[in-house]
Design an enzyme around this catalytic site. Sequence first.
Site, PDB file in Angstrom:
ATOM      1  N   GLN A 161       0.823  -1.212   0.000  1.00 54.64           N
ATOM      2  CA  GLN A 161       0.000   0.000   0.000  1.00 54.64           C
ATOM      3  C   GLN A 161       0.856   1.261   0.000  1.00 54.64           C
ATOM      4  O   GLN A 161       0.564   2.220  -0.711  1.00 54.64           O
ATOM      5  CB  GLN A 161      -0.932   0.023   1.219  1.00 54.64           C
ATOM      6  CG  GLN A 161      -2.016  -1.044   1.195  1.00 54.64           C
ATOM      7  CD  GLN A 161      -3.055  -0.822   0.098  1.00 54.64           C
ATOM      8  OE1 GLN A 161      -3.414   0.290  -0.244  1.00 54.64           O
ATOM      9  NE2 GLN A 161      -3.532  -1.912  -0.483  1.00 54.64           N
ATOM     10  N   THR A 172      12.837  -1.531   2.235  1.00 56.12           N
ATOM     11  CA  THR A 172      12.197  -0.799   1.135  1.00 56.12           C
ATOM     12  C   THR A 172      12.755   0.615   0.962  1.00 56.12           C
ATOM     13  O   THR A 172      12.288   1.369   0.120  1.00 56.12           O
ATOM     14  CB  THR A 172      10.665  -0.752   1.327  1.00 56.12           C
ATOM     15  OG1 THR A 172      10.379  -0.371   2.672  1.00 56.12           O
ATOM     16  CG2 THR A 172      10.027  -2.084   1.037  1.00 56.12           C
ATOM     17  N   MET A 228       0.792  -5.573  12.796  1.00 61.63           N
ATOM     18  CA  MET A 228       1.334  -5.986  14.092  1.00 61.63           C
ATOM     19  C   MET A 228       2.504  -5.116  14.569  1.00 61.63           C
ATOM     20  O   MET A 228       2.882  -5.214  15.733  1.00 61.63           O
ATOM     21  CB  MET A 228       1.726  -7.468  14.075  1.00 61.63           C
ATOM     22  CG  MET A 228       0.536  -8.398  14.129  1.00 61.63           C
ATOM     23  SD  MET A 228      -0.455  -8.213  15.642  1.00 61.63           S
ATOM     24  CE  MET A 228      -1.984  -7.558  15.007  1.00 61.63           C
ATOM     25  N   HIS A 238      -6.267   0.217   7.606  1.00 58.11           N
ATOM     26  CA  HIS A 238      -7.029  -0.899   8.182  1.00 58.11           C
ATOM     27  C   HIS A 238      -7.240  -0.527   9.654  1.00 58.11           C
ATOM     28  O   HIS A 238      -6.321  -0.029  10.308  1.00 58.11           O
ATOM     29  CB  HIS A 238      -6.227  -2.190   8.033  1.00 58.11           C
ATOM     30  CG  HIS A 238      -6.909  -3.417   8.591  1.00 58.11           C
ATOM     31  ND1 HIS A 238      -8.271  -3.646   8.501  1.00 58.11           N
ATOM     32  CD2 HIS A 238      -6.401  -4.496   9.232  1.00 58.11           C
ATOM     33  CE1 HIS A 238      -8.550  -4.796   9.071  1.00 58.11           C
ATOM     34  NE2 HIS A 238      -7.446  -5.336   9.526  1.00 58.11           N
TER      35      HIS A 238
END
Length: 336
Positions: free
Chosen positions: A21, A46, A77, A101
């Site tokens: 995302q 990343t 998490m 989320h």
Amino acid sequence: MTASTPNLPQPTITIVGYGSQGRAHALNLRESGFDVTVGLRPGGPTEAKAKADGFLVKSPAEAVKDADLVAVLTPDMVQKTLYYDVLAPNMKQGAVLLFAHGLNVHFGLIEPREDLDVVLVAPKGPGALVRREYEIGRGVPCIYAVHQDRSGKAEQFALSYAAGLGGARANLIKTTFKEETETDLFGEQAVLCGGASSLVQAGFETLVEAGYQPEIAYYEVLHELKLIVDLFYEGGITRMLEFISETAQYGDYVSGPRVIDAATKARMKDILTDIQDGTFTKNWVAEYEAGLPNYKKFKQADMEHPIEVVGKQLRSKMVWLAENAPKPTSQQAAAA
Ligand code: NAD
Ligand code: MG
């Protein structure tokens, strides 16, 4: 360039996390005219990717200091520790905290600072699709919600972000953290990931145990599932029924309810109850904190299932699949 919807606020944005995302959000928002910074752990996996995409990359603590809006796009998490150790002490007063989320906020793992606006924008698709649709001038539908509105403009911030992702070109639906979290978990567990992979494995095992060739079983229960799902996606079950033979339709009507019966649905309700009352999240947090012992075992078993062995061989002959397609040269990739 200006943001796509002129009457909405245009916050400076820090994206924390640059995975599925995170990358899509950062690229789409930048092209929609937002000032975007990326927050990542130095030397993390990343960081190089975000830099290659031309972003200013800072440590999460540095990156969030000046941001009007911080989007938390790390794995669920790690968000609790990230919030308490890094975001809460460093985010500026009155900023917007955004999630894709709702799990951490809805189940109380994170109780955000009182002065923050807390919102949710969840694209209904994986990051690669969020990016691809934006690039061709379309968007992926997004659902959005407000948990805490201190500025009186929290919903406007969520709408501005969703529009910047391209979501307003498709569809924006207002929801709550509770509804997004519970339906998302239920969908992935009972139908999409858990339900579908168990259905495929059980079908494959049934055929192979009855003496049929694994290659034929693979085509029947996994490969062809895509054709069916594409029809669902284009026009619902009605469209599938238009395309399949009368024999397949009759078999669907008499055998579908033998596979998924009232007992299956009762178990789906149990799954939903575990999600709603927090049992699932409590177990998942305990599993994560114990170092993922069961998660690793289950994953290994899935990856070693005989359908994976035969699937790998068969897919190597499917030249149209991305995994077999020639990789773009670095120049082509940079131009893309
Ligand atoms: P991901 O695993 O693809 O990427 C996670 C990123 O966070 C990586 O860049 C990783 O390096 C970074 N990261 C990990 N730990 C970190 C830390 N402690 N500090 C800073 N960065 C850290 O994650 P994802 O699948 O994009 O999920 C991100 C969020 O989006 C989650 O809340 C998820 O539920 C939600 N979401 C995902 C999807 C999807 O299709 N993958 C769809 C909708 C919503
Ligand atoms: Mg999910």
